[in-house]
Design a protein around this motif. Structure first.
Motif, PDB file in Angstrom:
ATOM      1  N   SER A  97       0.859  -1.181   0.000  1.00  0.00           N
ATOM      2  CA  SER A  97       0.000   0.000   0.000  1.00  0.00           C
ATOM      3  C   SER A  97       0.891   1.224   0.000  1.00  0.00           C
ATOM      4  O   SER A  97       2.050   1.156   0.423  1.00  0.00           O
ATOM      5  N   ASP A  98       0.353   2.340  -0.484  1.00  0.00           N
ATOM      6  CA  ASP A  98       1.176   3.554  -0.454  1.00  0.00           C
ATOM      7  C   ASP A  98       1.053   4.244   0.900  1.00  0.00           C
ATOM      8  O   ASP A  98       1.769   5.181   1.189  1.00  0.00           O
ATOM      9  N   ARG A  99       0.122   3.763   1.747  1.00  0.00           N
ATOM     10  CA  ARG A  99      -0.029   4.384   3.069  1.00  0.00           C
ATOM     11  C   ARG A  99       0.592   3.494   4.141  1.00  0.00           C
ATOM     12  O   ARG A  99       0.477   2.272   4.077  1.00  0.00           O
ATOM     13  N   PRO A 100       1.267   4.091   5.141  1.00  0.00           N
ATOM     14  CA  PRO A 100       1.924   3.261   6.156  1.00  0.00           C
ATOM     15  C   PRO A 100       0.918   2.590   7.090  1.00  0.00           C
ATOM     16  O   PRO A 100      -0.199   3.081   7.263  1.00  0.00           O
ATOM     17  N   PHE A 101       1.336   1.472   7.664  1.00  0.00           N
ATOM     18  CA  PHE A 101       0.508   0.731   8.611  1.00  0.00           C
ATOM     19  C   PHE A 101       1.051   0.952  10.021  1.00  0.00           C
ATOM     20  O   PHE A 101       2.221   1.304  10.204  1.00  0.00           O
ATOM     21  N   THR A 102       0.202   0.705  11.002  1.00  0.00           N
ATOM     22  CA  THR A 102       0.615   0.796  12.415  1.00  0.00           C
ATOM     23  C   THR A 102       0.694  -0.618  12.981  1.00  0.00           C
ATOM     24  O   THR A 102      -0.257  -1.397  12.820  1.00  0.00           O
ATOM     25  N   ARG A 103       1.793  -0.936  13.652  1.00  0.00           N
ATOM     26  CA  ARG A 103       1.916  -2.256  14.283  1.00  0.00           C
ATOM     27  C   ARG A 103       1.100  -2.255  15.578  1.00  0.00           C
ATOM     28  O   ARG A 103       1.221  -1.347  16.379  1.00  0.00           O
ATOM     29  N   THR A 104       0.311  -3.323  15.779  1.00  0.00           N
ATOM     30  CA  THR A 104      -0.577  -3.327  16.952  1.00  0.00           C
ATOM     31  C   THR A 104       0.059  -3.978  18.176  1.00  0.00           C
ATOM     32  O   THR A 104      -0.441  -3.832  19.288  1.00  0.00           O
ATOM     33  N   GLY A 105       1.141  -4.772  17.980  1.00  0.00           N
ATOM     34  CA  GLY A 105       1.676  -5.512  19.123  1.00  0.00           C
ATOM     35  C   GLY A 105       0.876  -6.764  19.433  1.00  0.00           C
ATOM     36  O   GLY A 105       1.132  -7.444  20.421  1.00  0.00           O
ATOM     37  N   LEU A 106      -0.141  -7.081  18.589  1.00  0.00           N
ATOM     38  CA  LEU A 106      -0.933  -8.297  18.790  1.00  0.00           C
ATOM     39  C   LEU A 106      -0.453  -9.364  17.806  1.00  0.00           C
ATOM     40  O   LEU A 106      -0.201  -9.066  16.636  1.00  0.00           O
ATOM     41  N   LEU A 107      -0.346 -10.606  18.278  1.00  0.00           N
ATOM     42  CA  LEU A 107       0.057 -11.707  17.398  1.00  0.00           C
ATOM     43  C   LEU A 107      -1.194 -12.485  17.022  1.00  0.00           C
ATOM     44  O   LEU A 107      -1.982 -12.847  17.910  1.00  0.00           O
ATOM     45  N   GLY A 108      -1.367 -12.751  15.755  1.00  0.00           N
ATOM     46  CA  GLY A 108      -2.570 -13.491  15.390  1.00  0.00           C
ATOM     47  C   GLY A 108      -2.576 -13.844  13.924  1.00  0.00           C
ATOM     48  O   GLY A 108      -1.540 -13.855  13.253  1.00  0.00           O
ATOM     49  N   PHE A 109      -3.790 -14.135  13.395  1.00  0.00           N
ATOM     50  CA  PHE A 109      -3.939 -14.515  11.991  1.00  0.00           C
ATOM     51  C   PHE A 109      -5.376 -14.204  11.584  1.00  0.00           C
ATOM     52  O   PHE A 109      -6.228 -13.909  12.426  1.00  0.00           O
ATOM     53  N   ILE A 110      -5.614 -14.231  10.289  1.00  0.00           N
ATOM     54  CA  ILE A 110      -6.973 -13.994   9.791  1.00  0.00           C
ATOM     55  C   ILE A 110      -7.581 -15.358   9.481  1.00  0.00           C
ATOM     56  O   ILE A 110      -6.997 -16.147   8.730  1.00  0.00           O
ATOM     57  N   GLY A 111      -8.746 -15.646  10.082  1.00  0.00           N
ATOM     58  CA  GLY A 111      -9.361 -16.959   9.913  1.00  0.00           C
ATOM     59  C   GLY A 111     -10.462 -16.916   8.862  1.00  0.00           C
ATOM     60  O   GLY A 111     -10.577 -15.953   8.101  1.00  0.00           O
ATOM     61  N   PRO A 112     -11.280 -17.966   8.838  1.00  0.00           N
ATOM     62  CA  PRO A 112     -12.389 -18.012   7.871  1.00  0.00           C
ATOM     63  C   PRO A 112     -13.356 -16.841   8.108  1.00  0.00           C
ATOM     64  O   PRO A 112     -13.390 -16.285   9.199  1.00  0.00           O
ATOM     65  N   ASP A 113     -14.137 -16.476   7.116  1.00  0.00           N
ATOM     66  CA  ASP A 113     -15.100 -15.360   7.188  1.00  0.00           C
ATOM     67  C   ASP A 113     -14.407 -14.035   7.490  1.00  0.00           C
ATOM     68  O   ASP A 113     -15.029 -13.122   8.045  1.00  0.00           O
ATOM     69  N   ASP A 114     -13.109 -13.946   7.197  1.00  0.00           N
ATOM     70  CA  ASP A 114     -12.344 -12.725   7.488  1.00  0.00           C
ATOM     71  C   ASP A 114     -12.395 -12.338   8.957  1.00  0.00           C
ATOM     72  O   ASP A 114     -12.329 -11.160   9.311  1.00  0.00           O
ATOM     73  N   LEU A 115     -12.513 -13.353   9.810  1.00  0.00           N
ATOM     74  CA  LEU A 115     -12.506 -13.057  11.244  1.00  0.00           C
ATOM     75  C   LEU A 115     -11.064 -12.983  11.738  1.00  0.00           C
ATOM     76  O   LEU A 115     -10.196 -13.710  11.263  1.00  0.00           O
ATOM     77  N   VAL A 116     -10.832 -12.095  12.708  1.00  0.00           N
ATOM     78  CA  VAL A 116      -9.488 -11.922  13.248  1.00  0.00           C
ATOM     79  C   VAL A 116      -9.327 -12.810  14.481  1.00  0.00           C
ATOM     80  O   VAL A 116     -10.218 -12.849  15.343  1.00  0.00           O
ATOM     81  N   PHE A 117      -8.222 -13.541  14.564  1.00  0.00           N
ATOM     82  CA  PHE A 117      -7.905 -14.353  15.756  1.00  0.00           C
ATOM     83  C   PHE A 117      -6.610 -13.832  16.362  1.00  0.00           C
ATOM     84  O   PHE A 117      -5.649 -13.578  15.629  1.00  0.00           O
ATOM     85  N   VAL A 118      -6.610 -13.685  17.659  1.00  0.00           N
ATOM     86  CA  VAL A 118      -5.396 -13.217  18.340  1.00  0.00           C
ATOM     87  C   VAL A 118      -4.912 -14.332  19.264  1.00  0.00           C
ATOM     88  O   VAL A 118      -5.698 -14.889  20.033  1.00  0.00           O
ATOM     89  N   VAL A 119      -3.612 -14.683  19.162  1.00  0.00           N
ATOM     90  CA  VAL A 119      -3.109 -15.777  20.019  1.00  0.00           C
ATOM     91  C   VAL A 119      -2.123 -15.273  21.080  1.00  0.00           C
ATOM     92  O   VAL A 119      -1.615 -16.054  21.858  1.00  0.00           O
ATOM     93  N   GLY A 120      -1.853 -13.981  21.101  1.00  0.00           N
ATOM     94  CA  GLY A 120      -0.936 -13.488  22.141  1.00  0.00           C
ATOM     95  C   GLY A 120      -0.486 -12.077  21.841  1.00  0.00           C
ATOM     96  O   GLY A 120      -0.888 -11.480  20.841  1.00  0.00           O
ATOM     97  N   LYS A 121       0.321 -11.551  22.749  1.00  0.00           N
ATOM     98  CA  LYS A 121       0.819 -10.179  22.568  1.00  0.00           C
ATOM     99  C   LYS A 121       2.328 -10.223  22.389  1.00  0.00           C
ATOM    100  O   LYS A 121       3.005 -11.071  22.958  1.00  0.00           O
ATOM    101  N   LEU A 122       2.841  -9.267  21.638  1.00  0.00           N
ATOM    102  CA  LEU A 122       4.277  -9.171  21.430  1.00  0.00           C
ATOM    103  C   LEU A 122       4.989  -8.966  22.769  1.00  0.00           C
ATOM    104  O   LEU A 122       6.082  -9.468  22.996  1.00  0.00           O
ATOM    105  N   ASP A 123       4.335  -8.214  23.683  1.00  0.00           N
ATOM    106  CA  ASP A 123       4.956  -7.933  24.987  1.00  0.00           C
ATOM    107  C   ASP A 123       5.185  -9.201  25.795  1.00  0.00           C
ATOM    108  O   ASP A 123       6.108  -9.275  26.594  1.00  0.00           O
ATOM    109  N   GLY A 124       4.310 -10.203  25.592  1.00  0.00           N
ATOM    110  CA  GLY A 124       4.448 -11.425  26.381  1.00  0.00           C
ATOM    111  C   GLY A 124       5.228 -12.506  25.654  1.00  0.00           C
ATOM    112  O   GLY A 124       5.309 -13.636  26.114  1.00  0.00           O
ATOM    113  N   LEU A 125       5.798 -12.140  24.499  1.00  0.00           N
ATOM    114  CA  LEU A 125       6.470 -13.151  23.669  1.00  0.00           C
ATOM    115  C   LEU A 125       7.874 -13.420  24.193  1.00  0.00           C
ATOM    116  O   LEU A 125       8.622 -12.500  24.482  1.00  0.00           O
TER     117      LEU A 125
END
Length: 1560
Positions: free
Chosen positions: A772-800
């Motif tokens: 993209s030509d626009r910058p993104f912001t890092r959230t510090g959340l670890l996760g993945f995109i699942g079915p139905d475009d749902l967001v899943f979070v499995v942990g935080k960068l701070d606790g990694l």
């Protein structure tokens, strides 16, 4: 819960059974029934449901939504107690997980781990039963098998004949040195090559063989004893040597608690370390740490590259106010009566409802006051855009909201922070740093809050540590000024500047300010309104902190945009009544509620008897920490219980947010178009490799997560790799979620560097093209995109935590720990997990608060089970597990644990745990490979190699004696008795000795004639009274004084052989008398000469308790012997006749006696005379013990030989007057003085601060040319340098202090003397020394170790450096054994049994190549020679001798040679409370004993610090850490540590340690 959590979770139980079970749970948690009663009642209730419960497939449980609320309802603290809580606490609840943990633990047989032993007093709250009883249950077979040699050994030493046959059998075997770690102390020595002397040496506790190496299996022990005999040496242990010590086996009393603990420890270590590593090692000084290679079979992502996920477009066409302040003005003027915010008190009563009209008018009033009424020097205090701190308690949302909007209206930037409660709040300094970096000078607060702040003595608010000076403004109405009617604020609610700044604490503990601009603020409110479907005048109950995060976004900002009514529930009310929020939802018919999973969990515990609550009005229950993987079980359990009270399943809406990206995703109810909720059962092992694998087979280590809904309207989301370039992840890969949206924060205030990394990330495709030509912001959340475009979070960068090549989440490990019998031993929600870097890798540390009623054994068992559970489920080792007393972990503002502060305390040794379990053996898998000994280069090749390299052979010598002296005089002075008679004849009144007492007065003097006459009287008594003939051995047991000297010459006058023995200590007979007795026996003394008081002591009752007093030889007291002349003075037939025996106990506990002939004695005196320029006109001061080595020679021999006057200062007198020695040096203007390290240390410690006082008393040390420390060890540079610096003020010349070097075979090899160049210092690489090499480095380089030369080589002495194994000569700057050849070498060990092998080995060694004719004596010390740039008196270049350490003392570990002093120096530096330290090995374990100079409660802090520092600096794993009181490490009169005595004391359980930690 361990026993209860099993296969009932997924079984639907009838509602009435479920309710009864929940009541039972609560009764148990509140202590109303016992565990036993609970189990009985529970079994009854479930009796008819049990058949249903059999054979349930665990996968169903994971999938099942109704994951039994009963198990989720963990016992809570009683309602009245303040409930611990945390952003990361109650959510750790998953019964599937509990079951997994129990199953994992069942796989481990209950391996017995050695439990630490602790002194009763250490913990005030330890219950009576907490003290470890002597643990004999596990004394292993090995110890039993050791008994036979033990009994052999226990024959009393006196009966020599019965010892002899055993000795013969022993001598034929190979020798082992004192510690099992260094198999042969002089590597390569012949069977009898143990160095420290011989069988005069007598060792007490090692008559039996060395302890078996129990790490290699248990079968061969019976044979091991025949193969590994010990030199029949009696260890001179100053401890009772009755039968008691000798009946132990291998130096270990068979019932010893210590030995069986170590046995258990070794048994636990026998399991091979996982994971298998690629092995490599370069045999150089670089000890390369293992680099863990990725496992080829580890899961790898296989999906396609993800695409950027776009949220729904922002709603258009809605008539939203143009800005938040416009909305406030609109509602404040058009709907002034509409309720905006209701605040409750701790009883749940509404204390205040703020209407929109009130909010508008009060905010205006505040903004007017801020802009117009605050001045300093007639300038307005604030300009638009300035930052202002908001300090409000959680119980006052009304004042906070007014202050927040007042600042916005005035164009100021509010920075909400927590109320500081004490001057030492956790993280308070970091908050101060944030305030300073934001340039804040003004803080807003309320009257009540200001009264509660800590005050300085002036009554002003105290200045907190690290905070800038602040002006405090109270926002209560009476303190504000009403604005004029038509006044309107210069509202700046557009533009790029920040609207507000939210604080955020990073993983490392630093606090940063996240700046949210006006545009983002408005965009966030609109997006939340659209996503949650908020409508005008809706009611929202908010349990969250309204100052930050979701509590602020929903409860203060979005609510005003939509004219909603917020009911704010304070934290204190939740603690008192966890159901309060549900009651308020019910009472206010709230449409939305904002909670965390812990609030749902608490309400489950308290819902008994609340039949009338209804949640049917709710359309959205927003779970703010839905991103936490463990929130799912709280949601499930809550739904399970409250579905019957009107709660619809689709109402529960987990959301994910972060300070940087604000709200990232939220689940929408179906009526707002949300897809059905999903959950994923993921393999924990896959997650640790960053890969998503839906788990089918392995039911144990799974993580069940729920979705957090869809991305926010108007946002684009992608997942990028955590490290390195932000490449897009594959669809089955876990990464960091990044958001591009107009509703995110834009910067960390004032920190441009990290802002760029976080807020201006440009994700790229695998080909490197930006997405993209626009910058993104890092959230510090670890996760993945699942079915139905749902967001899943499995942990935080701070606790990694990245351990090896795998990633683990701190929350997952907390959850596993809590699933191990959770509620019994530790407080739920008071568990912290973090990682610390040790040896270049992260190591996991788990800290928990222990319940006061948990016993030591229970806690220890819980800890060991946690280790097993984490190991099994996460396949990672916990490096350190610590339990601290309740309520001692640093708290975060809302009651959770302040993780970074906890970590800081752990690293600084300030955590004060009450239980510690370290497991370095399991975790540290990246140690360098043990060194493999290469086949040695032969001695000839070594010489040729040195020649080719242009290196000279390391050989040096003192000045030649022939040039220095008239040979007639040398011949005349061949026998000391002749010298004394000659002096008595020629200079009868010349004073030789002055003895001082503690007051500094001269108690006795001896002129030449007085000494001669006293000696004659002693000789007469020996021949007439004791009827001794020439050659008889006589023990001289005298306190330091002139009687000793007279008795010595008396013996020489009648041809007897004197043996000087330190008298027993009257207060400590039990340990000192056996040594006296042993020397008398081993030296075959036929008579004891002593004083009257000591005669009484030797025959006393107390003495009889320690030794057999009937077997003393003749005892003569010399106090009042008659004045008789001896008929004729004995003249030895040849100079090689024995003059005296010199006995001493080495630091390895070996008693060695050496023979000094008349020739060697006079040669020794001659060398010292020449080196120190001693003449009859000189005075020297001596503060040394006069019983052995150079101390004896200086005290008794040199004055008679050289005629100088010796001022004798007995070291015991310094105990009552520390300054005595320095005073004597100054008083008698001594140019030369000698002392020991212990004397120097006493002066440095006792007089360091008193130099000014000494100067007023006239102490002046400017007369000193040389002050020599007499020692048999590596020079202690730190001590000599600090001594020089301390007493520089008294005129002590900088170059005066130096050291000497001597050993058993030659008591004086080096002495600095008065002429010659100053001692030089070099820096060597400590790692190279471990490999027996010398590598010179620059000062201050890593691993550098300073070594200073040990003085100049004496005249007539030749030194060469020989290889320890091949015995070939070595080159310059090569490390080897120091060999010495000199006319004053001792002539051999005095051995009872004619040990010719030993004699030949130590006293007449020859090089295997090169000069094979010269006869050398082996010193048993490692060192090297180095030619310097300096020139000596003869104009030659000066050769410096550097002593590295005693071969006997070295520890052979991991194929390398360690010097204990190096490890000890590292340990002493680790913490300010460590006063002294000693290390030794036992059965391949490194044992570190530290003296604690502090409170016993701090003892356990040292365990981790000691383990860390030894790993980091020496690449060694400490096996046992023993913490003892100051003064426990035994130190001999020369100031050397007696490590072997300490080892014996430890193994015999005699140290009374404060704490013993067995590292797994």
């Amino acid at each position: 819960m361990a026993e209860r959590g099993c296969p009932l979770e997924a079984v639907p139980l009838p509602p009435e059974v479920r309710e009864s079970l929940a009541e039972l749970e609560l009764e148990l948690s509140e202590g109303d029934i016992t565990q036993k009663g609970y189990e009985k009642k529970r079994a009854k209730l479930l009796a008819h449901c049990v058949p249903l419960a059999q054979g349930v497939d665990p996968s169903l449980q994971a999938e099942s939504r109704t994951s039994g609320s009963l198990q989720a309802t963990a016992p809570a603290a009683k309602q009245q107690k303040p409930r611990p809580s945390n952003a990361r606490d109650e959510r750790f609840r998953s019964d599937v997980h509990t079951e997994a943990v129990q199953a994992a633990l069942a796989k481990y047989k209950e391996r017995k781990m050695p439990m630490p032993s602790k002194r009763r007093s250490v913990l005030a709250h330890a219950p009576v039963g907490a003290c470890t009883p002597p643990d004999t249950s596990s004394a292993s077979e090995d110890e039993g098998s050791l008994r036979q040699p033990g009994q052999l050994a226990s024959t009393p030493l006196q009966s020599c004949p019965s010892v002899e046959p055993w000795l013969d059998q022993v001598i034929q075997g190979s020798s082992t040195s004192s510690s099992a770690s260094s198999t042969s102390s002089h590597p390569g020595g012949k069977p009898a090559a143990a160095p420290a002397g011989p069988v005069a040496h007598a060792r007490i506790a090692d008559l039996h063989s060395a302890p078996p190496d129990v790490t290699t299996g248990l079968v061969q022990h019976q044979h091991a004893h025949r193969e590994r005999p010990q030199l029949a040496s009696v260890r001179g242990v100053p401890r009772g040597c009755g039968g008691s010590v000798l009946e132990t086996a291998g130096g270990v009393p068979v019932n010893s608690r210590v030995s069986s603990k170590i046995q258990q420890l070794l048994n636990t270590l026998k399991r091979p370390k996982r994971p298998p590593l690629k092995e490599f090692f370069v045999d150089d000084f670089e000890e390369l740490l293992e680099v863990q290679q990725p496992d080829p079979s580890q899961p790898k992502p296989e999906g396609s590259q993800m695409v950027v996920l776009k949220g729904e477009p922002p709603a258009t066409g809605t008539d939203w106010p143009p800005s938040l302040l416009a909305a406030l003005q609109q509602w404040g003027t058009t709907q002034p009566k509409a309720p905006c915010l209701t605040a409750l008190d701790t009883a749940g009563k509404a204390i205040c409802t703020l209407t929109y009209g009130k909010l508008w008018s009060r905010s205006l009033k505040l903004s007017y006051t801020l802009l117009n009424k605050l001045t300093s020097k007639n300038e307005p205090l604030l300009k638009p855009g300035d930052r202002v701190a908001l300090v409000f308690p959680n119980s006052n949302p009304v004042a906070f909201m007014v202050a927040f909007y007042g600042c916005l209206l005035a164009g100021l930037v509010p920075v909400p922070i927590e109320v500081p409660l004490t001057r030492k709040d956790a993280g308070s300094q970091q908050v101060g740093f944030l305030l300073g970096s934001c340039g804040i000078t003004l803080a807003l607060t309320t009257d009540a809050c200001q009264k509660g702040l800590p005050k300085a003595q002036t009554g002003e608010v105290a200045t907190f540590k690290g905070w800038p000076p602040l002006t405090w403004l109270l926002v209560d109405g009476k303190h504000l000024t009403k604005p004029p009617r038509d006044w309107l604020p210069p509202a700046r609610d557009s533009g790029t500047g920040p609207a507000y700044i939210e604080y955020k604490t990073s993983k490392e503990g630093s606090t940063v300010g996240v700046a949210v601009p006006h545009a983002s603020l408005l965009a966030q409110c609109r997006a939340l309104t659209q996503a949650c479907g908020f409508s005008e005048a809706e009611t929202l109950t908010n349990v969250l902190d309204f100052k930050r995060d979701a509590g602020l976004w929903h409860g203060v900002l979005t609510s005003v945009l939509n004219r909603m009514h917020v009911v704010s529930i304070p934290y204190a009310l939740m603690k008192a009544n966890p159901l309060s929020w549900i009651q308020k939802v019910c009472a206010y018919k709230a449409r939305a509620a904002l909670v965390k999973s812990r609030d749902m969990h608490w309400s489950l515990l308290a819902q008994r008897g609340q039949r009338d609550v209804s949640l049917s009005s709710l359309r959205m229950l927003i779970v703010a920490d839905g991103a936490n993987p463990w929130s799912i079980s709280s949601c499930d359990a809550f739904l399970n219980v409250f579905q019957s009270r009107g709660l619809r399943p689709e109402v529960i809406c987990p959301c994910a947010s972060s300070p940087e990206a604000l709200t990232v995703a939220i689940r929408r109810p179906p009526d707002l178009g949300g897809p059905p909720p999903r959950r994923a059962v993921l393999s924990m092992s896959g997650l640790s490799h960053g890969v998503i694998r839906v788990d089918a087979e392995e039911k144990l280590s799974v993580l069940t997560v729920q979705d957090v809904g869809q991305v926010m309207p108007g946002a684009n989301v992608c997942v990028v790799k955590v490290e390195g370039t932000p490449y897009l992840c594959k669809t089955d890969e876990v990464g960091e979620i990044c958001v591009n949206s107009s509703a995110t924060a834009t910067a960390y205030y004032g920190l441009l560097g990290i802002t760029k990394n976080v807020f201006e990330t440009v994700p790229v495709t695998a080909g490197g093209a930006p997405v993209s030509d626009r910058p993104f912001t890092r959230t510090g959340l670890l996760g993945f995109i699942g079915p139905d475009d749902l967001v899943f979070v499995v942990g935080k960068l701070d606790g990694l935590m990245v351990v090896g090549v795998r990633r683990h989440n701190a929350d997952d490990i907390v959850a596993t720990a809590l699933a191990v019998e959770p509620m019994k031993f530790v407080y739920r929600g008071r568990v912290a997990v973090f990682s610390v870097p040790v040896l270049r890798e992260d190591r996991i540390v788990l800290v928990a608060e222990q319940r006061p009623d948990a016993s030591e054994e229970d806690s220890f068992r819980w800890m060991s089970r946690v280790l097993q559970a984490v190991d099994s489920i996460h396949q990672v080792g916990v490096y350190c597990l610590a339990l601290v007393p309740a309520n001692t972990l640093p708290k975060a503002p809302l009651g959770g644990i302040h993780i970074s502060e906890t970590k800081q305390r752990f690293l600084e040794g300030m955590l004060h745990p009450c239980n510690v379990l370290m497991c370095p053996h399991m975790c540290v898998t990246n140690l360098p490979k043990p060194r493999q000994k290469q086949p040695e280069v032969g001695p000839a090749s070594m010489i040729v190699g040195n020649l080719v390299a242009g290196k000279r052979i390391a050989q040096a010598s003192g000045r030649e004696l022939a040039h220095l002296e008239d040979s007639d005089q040398a011949r005349k002075f061949l026998f000391l008795p002749d010298v004394l008679r000659w002096r008595a004849h020629t200079t009868p009144e010349h004073p030789l000795f002055l003895l001082l007492n503690a007051k500094g007065t001269v108690t006795s003097t001896a002129t030449c004639i007085q000494l001669h006459k006293k000696a004659e009287r002693v000789a007469a008594a020996l021949t007439e009274k004791a009827q001794l003939s020439a050659g008889a051995h006589v023990a001289l047991v005298y306190p330091p004084g002139l009687d000793l000297i007279a008795a010595f010459y008396g013996c020489l006058y009648c041809g007897c052989v004197p043996v000087t023995v330190r008298p027993p200590h009257p207060q400590n007979l039990a340990t000192t008398l056996p040594t006296v007795k042993m020397i008398v026996e081993v030296s075959k003394s036929t008579c004891v000469l002593t004083t009257q008081p000591i005669v009484r002591l030797l025959r006393s009752k107390e003495a009889a308790a320690a030794v057999d007093v009937r077997t003393w030889p003749t005892i003569l007291d010399t106090d009042d012997i008659p004045k008789k002349k001896v008929a004729s003075i004995f003249r030895p037939p040849s100079p090689d006749v024995l003059a005296y025996l010199d006995f001493s106990v080495s630091t390895t506990g070996i008693l060695a006696g050496v023979k000094m002939s008349h020739a060697a004695t006079s040669a020794l005196c001659r060398s010292i005379k020449l080196q120190c320029e001693l003449y009859p006109s000189r005075q020297i001061a001596i503060c040394l013990d006069p019983y052995c080595g150079l101390g004896f020679a200086l005290w008794c021999l040199c004055s008679v030989y050289s005629g100088h006057q010796s001022v004798l200062v007995p070291p015991p007198e310094l105990e009552s007057n520390v300054s005595l020695w320095l005073w004597a040096v100054s008083q008698y203007r001594a140019r030369v003085t000698f002392c020991s390290y212990s004397v120097m240390e006493m002066c440095a410690r006792g007089l360091g601060a008193q130099t000014a006082v000494l100067r007023t008393k006239g102490v002046d040390l400017s007369c000193v040319r040389t002050c020599m420390v007499v020692a048999e060890e590596r020079p202690r540079i730190a001590l000599t340098q600090s001594f020089s610096k301390l007493f520089r003020d008294l005129g002590l010349p900088a170059r005066a202090v130096s050291t000497t070097f001597g050993c058993r075979v030659n008591v004086a090899i080096c002495l600095q003397g008065t002429a010659g160049p100053d001692p030089t210092t070099v820096y060597v690489d400590m790692r190279a020394l471990r490999h027996d090499r010398v590598r010179l480095v620059e000062r201050g380089s890593p691993h550098s170790l300073p070594l200073t030369e040990s003085g100049k080589i004496l005249p007539g002495v030749k030194v060469i450096i020989a290889h320890t194994e091949t015995r070939g000569p070595l080159g310059d700057s090569h490390l080897g054994e120091i060999w010495v050849s000199s006319p004053h070498n001792a002539t051999g060990y005095y051995t009872v049994y004619g040990e010719e092998g030993l004699h030949a080995d130590h006293f007449s060694a020859r090089l295997s190549f090169g000069d094979t004719q010269t006869v050398w004596a082996r010193t048993g010390f490692l060192g090297f020679l180095r030619r310097t740039e300096l020139t000596d008196a003869s104009g030659e270049r000066h050769d410096a001798l550097y002593v590295v350490g005693s071969l006997d003392e070295t520890l052979e570990l991991r194929g390398m040679r360690y010097h204990p002093i190096d490890i000890e120096t590292s340990v002493i530096r680790a913490h300010r409370s460590i006063a002294e330290c000693a290390v030794f090995t036992w059965t391949n374990l490194l044992v570190v004993v530290v003296e604690l100079d502090g409170l016993e409660q701090d003892a356990l802090d040292l365990v981790a610090l000691v383990t860390n520092v030894v790993l980091e600096e020496h690449h060694l794993v400490v096996g046992v850490v023993v913490i003892v009181d100051p003064g426990v490490v035994p130190i001999n009169s020369r100031g050397e540590k007696q490590r072997m005595h300490l080892r014996d004391g430890f193994l015999a359980d005699q140290l009374d340690p404060i704490y013993v930690a067995y590292n797994m």
